[in-house]
Design a protein around this motif. Sequence first.
Motif, PDB file in Angstrom:
ATOM      1  N   HIS A   1      -6.138  -1.818   6.813  1.00 35.22           N
ATOM      2  CA  HIS A   1      -5.952  -1.030   5.406  1.00 35.22           C
ATOM      3  C   HIS A   1      -5.522  -1.940   4.471  1.00 35.22           C
TER       4      HIS A   1
ATOM      5  N   ASP B   1      -7.962  10.368   7.491  1.00 31.04           N
ATOM      6  CA  ASP B   1      -8.429   9.256   6.297  1.00 31.04           C
ATOM      7  C   ASP B   1      -8.889   9.766   5.233  1.00 31.04           C
TER       8      ASP B   1
ATOM      9  N   ASP C   1      -1.073   1.795   7.025  1.00 31.58           N
ATOM     10  CA  ASP C   1      -1.492   2.785   6.178  1.00 31.58           C
ATOM     11  C   ASP C   1      -0.966   2.860   4.679  1.00 31.58           C
TER      12      ASP C   1
ATOM     13  N   CYS D   1      -2.911   9.087   0.958  1.00 30.81           N
ATOM     14  CA  CYS D   1      -3.527   8.791  -0.133  1.00 30.81           C
ATOM     15  C   CYS D   1      -3.148   9.582  -1.266  1.00 30.81           C
TER      16      CYS D   1
ATOM     17  N   TYR E   1      -1.652   7.861   6.747  1.00 28.70           N
ATOM     18  CA  TYR E   1      -2.835   7.654   5.420  1.00 28.70           C
ATOM     19  C   TYR E   1      -2.363   8.514   4.279  1.00 28.70           C
TER      20      TYR E   1
ATOM     21  N   GLU F   1      -3.057  12.334   6.021  1.00 27.19           N
ATOM     22  CA  GLU F   1      -3.671  12.476   7.183  1.00 27.19           C
ATOM     23  C   GLU F   1      -2.820  13.639   8.065  1.00 27.19           C
TER      24      GLU F   1
END
Length: 539
Positions: free
Chosen positions: A522, A410, A306, A364, A362, A377
């Motif tokens: 990913h 996610d 990820d 982000c 994940y 996540e």
Amino acid sequence: MKTYKKIGIIVSKEINSLRNWELILIMNLVNSNNCEVTIIDIRNVLEDNKSKKKTFFKNSIVFFIYGIQEKIEKILFGKSNNNKLLEQLKDRLDIILCLKNVELNGKLNLNEESYKKIKEANLEIIIDLQGLEFNSKDYDCTEQGFLQIFFSNNNKADYPYALKEIAKKEEYCIISLMQYNSEYPNGIIIDTAYHNWFWGFYRTQLELQQKGIALIQKNLTELNKKNRKYEVNLIEDNNDYQLTNVTLLKYLFNFYKNILKYKMHNTFPLGRLDCWTLNIGEGEFIQADLSKITSIDMPKDVFWADPFLYKYNNKHFVFFENLPYKNMVGKISVGEIKKMKNGNFSLENVNDIFTKDYHLSYPCIFNEDNEIFMIPETGGNKRLEIYKCVQFPDKWELFSTAFEGEKIADATYFKDKNNQKWLFLNKGVDLYIYQIDSLKLEKIDSHRQNPVSMDCRKSRNAGPIFQQNDSYVRPNQVNTFGIYGRALRLSKIINLDLNNYEEEELTVVEPDFRKNVIGIHHLHQLENMFVFDSCYKKY
């Protein structure tokens, strides 16, 4: 948003004996503020389920072995506890409607008294959880007829679904929702969902049932839309539905081979099984020759996955999931990208920035109003958490939370060309979209089609949405053939607002660019650099 106000649910057992997913569906409908549930109890007249189920097995030996295997898998993968659901449900049912003296010769033939009872209840639709065959003369006792759900590609109720798909290593399992009414007396498929199987049929069945709940609830809203168009799509009356000796033996061989493989690996570990690694390249990912990109070196007994890129002070960093095999609880780490003399890349000064007692992945990371934020996540903590960077790259503070009590996976933040802010996130593997007012999450509007995708071939997010020319591209996972993260799909967003979502496939990247690679799930493309992960069968 209008949904049905009066819904009937056909059951053939006492409430105490209903399956877990049936109880959850009833409870969800009962708890909705604009829904009144009527239980239609026909257990006094329905044929014995056990004898009916035997017809799906080639012979009594197959039926006997299947029963033993089912008990073994319930022990291995857990059996649902319904007690809490039952306690919540008993005081919430609005009406208990009991149908008696129903003629049942393979079809649900309502006598005059039973027909009158249903008609007087003013039900808008009836959900049948028993797989009955309906008589067309009874369709007009409700406004919209009957709904049925099937967890396979045929219309046989109580079929031992998932086992045959696993044994034959099919691409996915299908869930079909059918509607019967005067317009479609033979039934029509109004929606389908696609689910990737696990190598144990019982666990796969539990997952399919949960997806079935979401499929029913979604379509209870959709059915109210006037002039809704359907493609005439019927489930075939498939005669090849019996479970044979050969199919069962194939399944048992693969099941116990997997059990043995993981037991042997835990006892005598020789390398890392199903190991994810990171890969860094320059240029555009879509045009790159992935076979020439070397995986990043990483410590033993972990995998890295990820990955997200972030550019800070003209340096590139990668934030990623760092999972130790010892406890299988992921943490978030960061490393600085360095280009070596041979043209390959390495990650230097790798440090852990988030370590919790629950799983993290994940990460982000993005910029908003000259501030740096991250949405890792945090499904293990049963909520969505947004963090704000205090000191780059390793000091962060909790900024906002949402979706309390839900396992969110996610989550991807996206701001479109009109500066509207969106969250693309997964519940299970299904895709949900929400419009938000800001990262404070004070106002969250659900997309009208949620879940907007229930397809294991494209629902799960696989990295941030990025711009390519004048279009936005959403990376998504292809989870098929029993493999999580088997391939990577890139989809162009065609239409996005609170009422509609549409995307079209640009390309699918298969895990065939390097020996021993079995997955890629990913991608992050940032300007002229990209990072992706790949999974090795053994590393």
